[in-house]
Structure formats: C-alpha cells, structure tokens
Design an enzyme around this catalytic site. Structure first.
Site, PDB file in Angstrom:
ATOM      1  N   GLY A 102       0.824  -1.192   0.000  1.00  0.00           N
ATOM      2  CA  GLY A 102       0.000   0.000   0.000  1.00  0.00           C
ATOM      3  C   GLY A 102       0.864   1.250   0.000  1.00  0.00           C
ATOM      4  O   GLY A 102       2.059   1.213   0.317  1.00  0.00           O
ATOM      5  N   CYS A 103       0.243   2.374  -0.343  1.00  0.00           N
ATOM      6  CA  CYS A 103       0.998   3.628  -0.438  1.00  0.00           C
ATOM      7  C   CYS A 103       1.477   4.102   0.932  1.00  0.00           C
ATOM      8  O   CYS A 103       2.673   4.376   1.119  1.00  0.00           O
ATOM      9  CB  CYS A 103       0.158   4.695  -1.130  1.00  0.00           C
ATOM     10  SG  CYS A 103      -1.501   4.927  -0.454  1.00  0.00           S
TER      11      CYS A 103
END
Length: 342
Positions: free
Chosen positions: A147-148
C-alpha cells in the site's frame, strides 16, 4: 521483448503504469482491460500517453483472465476483485503483480477483519517491498504490491526496528494527496471540500495500519504497538509521513544517520538526507523515497520523516520496480527520473 497486460486500466494507477511503461525498453503493453470502457481508444481515456509506444493503436478490452496470454499482468483493480482474477492467472503460470490489498496478508483473518471481505484462500504471494524482500521477489510468481501509506511508513522505521534500538510503541502521522483516494470523486475529495483544507480521516481504523504493523514486526522479530493516522492534503500527489518512536538507549543523531545510510547503502530508490528538510516536491512523479529528520528530543523521542509519490513509489512505480526485479531487467529501467521540483 516481454508483453504486459493491465487489468483495470482506467484509474490513476493504471494511468501511471502506462506512463512509466512508455519509457521502458524491455516490455510492450498488449492489453488494457476495462468493462465499462471496453472498445474505447486508450488515448481517449488517457490522452497524456497519445503518440507514445503503441498506445494510439490500443483499445480497452473486456477480457476474462483465461484469455490473457502475456508474460506479465498488473492487476490495478479494487480490493476484492483480485480475489477472482489472481488465482486464475496464477494457475496459468503468468507472473502477476497485484496492486490491491488482497494478497498482502498471510493472516487471512486479519485481512477479512480490516477489509470486510471474505478471502478465497492463500496463494504463494510475496510482499513486494524490494528494499526488504528483493531475493524473494526474484523467485515470485505473484507479487502483492504494498500500500501507499505502508511503503513510506515501513521504510522510515525499518532501520530502527531492525536494529532493536526503539521501544515497541511507534506512531505514524501521514498526509496524502487527493489522488490516493482514487479516480472516482467523493464528498471528501470534491474540490471545494479539499481545497485550502486539511483534515484527518479513519483516525484509528485505516486498513493500512495492520499492514504497517505486521511488516515492522517481521523486521523486529517481536510484537510492536504500531499506531497510524492519515490526513488528506489539498495537493494532487505525495505522502509525507512523520514517524515517532522512543529510543531504548542514549544514542546521538549522527549515529542514527549512519544506521540509515548503512541500511539503505545499496538502495537506489531510498535517499537519506542528513540536513535537508524532506518535502513532497522532491519526490513528485518519481520512484524515490526520501528519508530525513532524525531529530531527537529531550525525552528520547526520535522523529523521522519520509516522502513518496503515492502513485509511483506508493503504487505503479513500485509495481514496475518489482517487475524489473522479477524479470531480471535493470531495476531502474523506466524509473530513472528525479522529482519534479518545483
């Protein structure tokens, strides 16, 4: 020349994949899929890639996974959709890089609790954070792209937890650009609501929280108490993460910087800054993670700051970095660009 398919190519991550792959010498995009835009010219949805590579010739297709015959597939689909797609591609022996959260967790109960979805079962996936799992990525068939928020958070604290010099409680405060919310507009991301504004959301319940925690626990080889709170910035791109932890022993700032420089000495895409202040413009549209700060207060609290572009190192750029490692390409291929500053 290897061939690529992008499943779910109309969103921001699909768009970013196309832009980066346009400058990649070792691959050619063969398929870009979309159910709602099937039959439309690729450049109608993504005009910024007009005249690049073979993109003028491509149309969106509505392909079943069984009909995909490329060497590599990027799944740029929402959470849950990959559960129906990835197992089929995996069974076919196609290399898959999944940008959703569907295969980031070995603990399926944790996934189901935080994502509110019933998982269809484990497959042999590798968590695609190259700075930690490069050797496993080389041998993978399915790569779960991080995920970012977790990318910036994990990289900011990995050297400290790996060296066991901070206490178990770690706090992350992250601020993201609006593109992290996806291409579909919402009340929260509507321009009048986000412009000249700043606010937190999902204060203690963001689904990236357990992802950050489990990866840092892997590095620490023990349980940690990891807290994470995100905020929405009135900017398009970027994530700035401020990490707080308490040192176990009296250690100077210079020693901390040396630990980070040693930990990341072979990592092209992680840049350590001793004195310069970290900011979003330094990494915008690049695959770099900039890390700095390293300030220690009188209570022994250390503050580390990281910055990434949420669409590049936080998503599509890291996915292509993973592809490069997996396929034996130059890891920097297509990604050798600095931040767009100013």
């Amino acid at each position: 020349m290897k061939t690529v398919s992008i499943i779910g190519g109309t969103g921001y991550t699909g768009s970013e994949l196309l832009g980066i792959l346009a400058n990649h010498k070792d691959v050619e995009v063969k398929n870009v899929t979309s159910r709602k835009d099937s039959g439309k010219k690729l450049t109608k949805i993504h005009p910024q890639v007009k005249n690049l590579k073979n993109y003028n010739e491509l149309e969106f297709k509505n392909l079943n996974p069984e009909n995909i015959d490329t060497d590599i597939v990027f799944c740029a689909t929402p959470h849950g959709a990959s559960l129906k797609i990835v197992p089929i591609l995996h069974e076919m022996g196609i290399n898959v890089i999944d940008l959703s959260g569907d295969y980031r967790f070995e603990d399926l109960e944790m996934y189901e609790a935080w994502y509110g979805l019933k998982h269809t079962g484990k497959i042999n996936s590798v968590y695609g954070l190259p700075e930690i799992y490069r050797e496993k990525i080389k041998k993978a068939n399915v790569i779960a792209n991080p995920g970012c928020y977790p990318t910036g958070a994990i990289l900011s604290m990995a050297p400290l937890v790996s060296n066991d010099i901070v206490e178990e409680r770690i706090i992350f405060d992250s601020k993201s650009g609006v593109s992290g919310a996806g291409v579909e507009a919402t009340e929260t991301t509507h321009f009048p609501n986000v412009n000249e504004n700043l606010g937190p959301y999902k204060l203690t319940k963001h689904r990236h929280s357990p992802e950050i925690g489990k990866e840092l626990e892997y590095l620490a080889e023990k349980s940690l108490k990891v807290s994470f709170t995100p905020h929405l910035l009135p900017v398009t791109r970027g994530i700035l993460t401020t990490a707080h932890a308490f040192l176990k022993e009296d250690i100077g700032r210079a020693d901390i910087v040396e630990i980070y420089e040693e930990f990341y000495k072979n990592e092209f895409f992680v840049r350590i800054y001793d004195e310069e202040m970290i900011s979003l413009t330094g990494v915008r549209s690049s695959n770099f993670c900039d890390i700095g700060g390293f300030e220690i207060d009188r209570f022994g609290r250390i503050v580390v700051v990281s910055a990434i572009d949420n669409l590049v190192k936080g998503a599509s750029g890291q996915a292509i970095q993973n592809m490069n490692i997996l396929m034996g390409f130059d890891e920097k291929e297509g990604l050798n660009i600095g931040g767009l500053r100013p």
